[in-house]
Write a protein that holds these residues in place. Sequence first.
Motif, mmCIF file in Angstrom:
data_model
loop_
_atom_site.group_PDB
_atom_site.id
_atom_site.type_symbol
_atom_site.label_atom_id
_atom_site.label_comp_id
_atom_site.label_asym_id
_atom_site.label_seq_id
_atom_site.Cartn_x
_atom_site.Cartn_y
_atom_site.Cartn_z
ATOM 1 N N ARG A 54 -29.476 33.833 5.209
ATOM 2 C CA ARG A 54 -28.596 33.415 6.296
ATOM 3 C C ARG A 54 -27.274 34.170 6.271
ATOM 4 O O ARG A 54 -26.589 34.192 5.271
ATOM 5 C CB ARG A 54 -28.346 31.906 6.158
ATOM 6 C CG ARG A 54 -27.330 31.382 7.147
ATOM 7 C CD ARG A 54 -27.943 31.308 8.541
ATOM 8 N NE ARG A 54 -26.963 30.802 9.427
ATOM 9 C CZ ARG A 54 -26.063 31.575 10.042
ATOM 10 N NH1 ARG A 54 -26.053 32.861 9.856
ATOM 11 N NH2 ARG A 54 -25.185 31.027 10.847
ATOM 12 N N ILE A 75 -23.535 34.446 8.351
ATOM 13 C CA ILE A 75 -22.780 33.487 9.149
ATOM 14 C C ILE A 75 -22.265 34.146 10.401
ATOM 15 O O ILE A 75 -22.122 35.348 10.469
ATOM 16 C CB ILE A 75 -21.652 32.883 8.284
ATOM 17 C CG1 ILE A 75 -22.245 32.428 6.949
ATOM 18 C CG2 ILE A 75 -21.014 31.715 8.979
ATOM 19 C CD1 ILE A 75 -21.268 31.825 6.003
ATOM 20 N N LEU A 78 -37.296 28.791 10.443
ATOM 21 C CA LEU A 78 -36.370 29.884 10.205
ATOM 22 C C LEU A 78 -36.335 30.929 11.322
ATOM 23 O O LEU A 78 -35.410 30.940 12.123
ATOM 24 C CB LEU A 78 -36.646 30.564 8.856
ATOM 25 C CG LEU A 78 -35.577 31.593 8.422
ATOM 26 C CD1 LEU A 78 -34.192 30.990 8.400
ATOM 27 C CD2 LEU A 78 -35.941 32.197 7.074
ATOM 28 N N PHE A 93 -28.364 35.027 14.608
ATOM 29 C CA PHE A 93 -27.816 34.510 13.357
ATOM 30 C C PHE A 93 -26.359 34.894 13.173
ATOM 31 O O PHE A 93 -25.557 34.117 12.666
ATOM 32 C CB PHE A 93 -28.631 35.050 12.170
ATOM 33 C CG PHE A 93 -29.710 34.117 11.682
ATOM 34 C CD1 PHE A 93 -30.175 33.076 12.452
ATOM 35 C CD2 PHE A 93 -30.274 34.310 10.438
ATOM 36 C CE1 PHE A 93 -31.169 32.232 11.996
ATOM 37 C CE2 PHE A 93 -31.272 33.477 9.958
ATOM 38 C CZ PHE A 93 -31.725 32.434 10.744
ATOM 39 N N THR A 142 -22.215 29.047 12.660
ATOM 40 C CA THR A 142 -23.205 28.540 11.713
ATOM 41 C C THR A 142 -23.747 27.171 12.097
ATOM 42 O O THR A 142 -24.954 26.924 12.059
ATOM 43 C CB THR A 142 -22.580 28.444 10.308
ATOM 44 O OG1 THR A 142 -22.006 29.690 9.972
ATOM 45 C CG2 THR A 142 -23.616 28.045 9.284
ATOM 46 N N GLU A 143 -22.826 26.261 12.457
ATOM 47 C CA GLU A 143 -23.250 24.896 12.760
ATOM 48 C C GLU A 143 -24.232 24.871 13.936
ATOM 49 O O GLU A 143 -25.197 24.095 13.953
ATOM 50 C CB GLU A 143 -22.029 24.032 13.096
ATOM 51 C CG GLU A 143 -21.067 23.837 11.935
ATOM 52 C CD GLU A 143 -20.019 24.924 11.821
ATOM 53 O OE1 GLU A 143 -18.995 24.681 11.159
ATOM 54 O OE2 GLU A 143 -20.222 26.022 12.395
ATOM 55 N N THR A 184 -27.755 26.506 12.879
ATOM 56 C CA THR A 184 -28.587 25.626 12.061
ATOM 57 C C THR A 184 -29.411 24.675 12.915
ATOM 58 O O THR A 184 -30.621 24.499 12.697
ATOM 59 C CB THR A 184 -27.704 24.820 11.089
ATOM 60 O OG1 THR A 184 -26.983 25.723 10.251
ATOM 61 C CG2 THR A 184 -28.543 23.886 10.236
ATOM 62 N N VAL A 185 -28.770 24.072 13.902
ATOM 63 C CA VAL A 185 -29.480 23.142 14.781
ATOM 64 C C VAL A 185 -30.392 23.897 15.744
ATOM 65 O O VAL A 185 -31.515 23.463 16.030
ATOM 66 C CB VAL A 185 -28.484 22.261 15.560
ATOM 67 C CG1 VAL A 185 -29.206 21.401 16.589
ATOM 68 C CG2 VAL A 185 -27.696 21.386 14.592
ATOM 69 N N GLU A 188 -33.723 24.914 14.315
ATOM 70 C CA GLU A 188 -34.571 23.731 14.165
ATOM 71 C C GLU A 188 -35.177 23.331 15.508
ATOM 72 O O GLU A 188 -36.379 23.018 15.604
ATOM 73 C CB GLU A 188 -33.762 22.566 13.605
ATOM 74 C CG GLU A 188 -33.310 22.748 12.165
ATOM 75 C CD GLU A 188 -32.384 21.631 11.712
ATOM 76 O OE1 GLU A 188 -31.966 20.805 12.574
ATOM 77 O OE2 GLU A 188 -32.072 21.564 10.506
#
Length: 425
Positions: free
Chosen positions: A5, A7, A200, A381, A386-387, A390-391, A394
Amino acid sequence: MIARRTIAAAAAGLVLAAVALTGCSGGGGNGGGADGGETTGTLNFYTDKAAWKPDFESLNDTSGGDVDITLKTTGYSDANQYDAFIKQSFRTNKSPGLFTWHTGDSLKQLVDEGLVAETSDIWQKAIDEGWVSADLAKGYTFDGKQYCVPMNIAYWIMFYNKPIFDENGVEVPTTWDELNDVAATLKDAGVTPYYQTSILFTFQWFQHLVASTDPELYEGLTTGDVKYTDPEIVDVMNIWLDEHEKGWFSDAGSSTDPAVGLKQGDFAMINFGTFYAGNLAGAGMSADDYGMFAIPAVNPDLDKTPVAVESGPICVAESSSQRDLGLAYSEWWMSADAQTAWNKAHGDVAFNPKATVSDPALAELGTEIAGDDYQLYDRFFEAMPTEIVTVAIEQFGAFNANPGDPMPYLEKIQAVADEYWAEQE
């Protein structure tokens, strides 16, 4: 390559400082290091890519001959341990003369705290020499100045199974309509067109659909000016949904290695970074077995086809006793000779179009994308906070596993985006 990952948050726009090179260090005018400005010798280099240590140090003969600098490399295998070490080192008198890091917010934090040395003049020289694309500098630009230099890059493109294409009479597409025709032909022949997953690496089709529909739409997501629930984004997701409903994607829950899946014909194409050529070779595929192409733009009216680029930086600590030595090496690193040596050691495409690339197919692709018909944009990416990333990965994964009305997935992403951007005000 840069599989872990990195950022995010892309620098919006490029304003290169028109400054002349100063001295031998290639520094950005922030003051010399504590070593009195030495620009030759042994440079302490720290990296989170421990497996690459032999590749880095294999360049010592070349760099020693060219600029009288050699690397003493310390590699870390644990990414979290490495990040903690680097951050801690800034509070000591042993901050690194050269170290690998991440683009996006992670780099911006170091820049905001004055922890990394400016490299504006190095970038200006590299662009003037034709060593690097100005597009690539965007991810290294903060308040009109550049920091760090690219360690390497990967273009996110399409790999394809050559025998499957040949057996079904399809050719490499050059337009979005042609790509859709290829997918439809393969599906009719009982071949799944595209690889997908639910974990991912779920973002790449979304990034291409958005950026190649409207680059400003993608840029708006990076700044919060565009919402994931906006009609334009919903329209893009519905293109993706339509392709799902046509059966164009592989089983999102498959545990088969995707390189093996491409080799054995579980699907015909896979959207990945150019570094994935190494994975395919590891699976036993040769240049006769697979090819690659830049994915055509959804919007045929775009002047240039957007291509996602993934880039990892090499940085110099501003307070390091080897600051000037690190900057001198960074300047050399951007050169065609350095990148030719690095490519021979490590492979992949080269960010310097004047470098010699060992793999003929990668060389051809890199030259094509570096031309006037393409424009680069930062990979999802790196481009998004970042926040949100991440979601998003998913939710894209959930969408792949259970394709349907995209709005519930987009609403969950936007809820996090709203919270994030509100905190930035």
